[in-house]
Design an enzyme around this catalytic site. Structure first.
Site: not given
Ligand code: NAP
Length: 329
Positions: A126, A234
């Protein structure tokens, strides 16, 4: 398009559904996917309820495209399984970004590298996306030598657990901690894990991803990444040294002509980018544009974007749109 959203219950996944709906992506069947904890939950998309399924089920449904935001481990294990089933994966985690066989794409900069053969495509970090959106037009014109960036990153960049930590702290409620310290009234110089070289993984993403996206190894990036108690987006303080001199008015002009970039830069009216303005918007906002008076050909600026939109969901959906438009899936 049969579209799977992997991580649909998470921070990025929720915005992904919103962006797909807003941009009218041609979804004929939506497959929301999350961990076993969420299987059976209902998620709303365009007024209809959809049931969350697990990864195994999702692969067997052979989606045309899968938009992944479920962490690096899930991507490493499952993206190849989707790809094998004929699905094109666009992945938001850091799992594939620096893999030489995978493309790392910001559509405004390098969508043209994509081909039909790309079955796993990486979405950049991001903080990197908003940085390169502003750097790319300036690099083309003045040729960058070195970039020094310090970030002020939103808790939404860490995920659901971190947003809850900040909300709990504000409400004075005990709860699960996403960070090793309180984040309210604090600034943590610690985004992602520490590496052997003393930098964090987030800092090294900022240092390495821009060269790959811009297909140019002639400039370097040095980064310090800091988490602060904001939720909307950010911010980045950026110092750039160019090979060639520039004119400030021309810099503003170049940035304001760049699709996806908005210049918000008028000190007389206190106009500058802030997370409260950038929140829920797709553009990258640039302001505080000024000459670094301590060395030749150098510029300071301040860049803000919503990390969940252009930093994640919007960029991913833009990649998917490009694939559809160019008939690459
Ligand atoms: N937040 C940001 O600004 C941002 C920006 C760019 C990239 N990312 C990337 O995007 C990803 C998710 O970030 P987030 O901020 O959305 O995190 P988050 O809010 O913690 O959400 C994680 C998601 O992944 C699912 N998940 C976790 N473990 C899993 C598994 N073993 N099998 C299938 N699904 C699973 C969770 O499902 P449950 O609800 O069932 O646990 C939830 O839907 C990360 O890799 C992060 O680095 C985030």
């Amino acid at each position: 398009m049969k579209v799977a959203v992997v991580g649909a219950t998470g921070m990025v996944g929720e915005v992904m559904l919103k962006v797909l709906a807003e941009r009218n992506f041609p979804v004929t069947e939506l497959i929301p996917v999350a961990s076993e904890r969420s299987v059976g939950k209902k998620l709303n998309y365009k007024g209809e309820d959809y049931t969350v399924v697990g990864l195994e089920t999702a692969v067997s449904m052979k989606p045309d495209i899968a938009l992944f935001s479920a962490g690096g481990d899930t991507s490493l294990e499952w993206a190849p399984k989707f790809a094998e089933a004929g699905t094109t994966v666009v992945d938001n985690s850091s799992a594939w970004r620096m893999d030489p066989s995978k493309k790392l794409v910001v559509p405004e900069i390098n969508a043209s590298v994509l081909t039909k053969e790309d079955k796993i495509i990486a979405n950049p970090n991001c903080s990197t996306i908003q940085l390169v959106m502003a750097l790319n037009p300036l690099h083309k014109k003045y040729k960058m030598k070195r970039v020094v960036v310090s970030t002020y990153q939103s808790v939404s960049g860490t995920g659901v657990k971190a947003v809850r930590q900040l909300e709990n702290e504000i409400a004075g409620v005990e709860g699960e901690m996403a960070y090793p310290y309180p984040i309210g009234r604090n600034a943590l110089p610690h985004c992602d894990v520490f590496l052997d070289n003393g930098y964090t993984k987030e800092e090294m993403k900022l240092a390495r991803e821009p060269q790959k996206i811009m297909d140019d190894k002639t400039f370097s990036v040095s980064a310090t990444a800091v988490r602060i108690p904001t939720a909307g987006g950010h911010s980045e303080s950026v110092n750039v040294e160019f090979e060639n001199d520039f004119d400030l008015a021309e810099v503003r002009q170049l940035l304001s002509e760049t699709p996806g970039v908005v210049v918000q830069d008028n000190t007389a009216t206190n106009s500058y980018p802030m997370p409260i303005f950038a929140h829920d918007k797709d553009e990258v906002f640039v302001g505080r544009i000024r000459r670094d008076e301590t060395q030749p050909n150098s510029l300071n600026m301040w860049i803000v974007a919503d990390n969940l939109r252009k930093g994640a969901a919007t960029n991913t959906v833009q990649i998917a749109e490009y694939l559809v438009e160019k008939e690459l899936i």
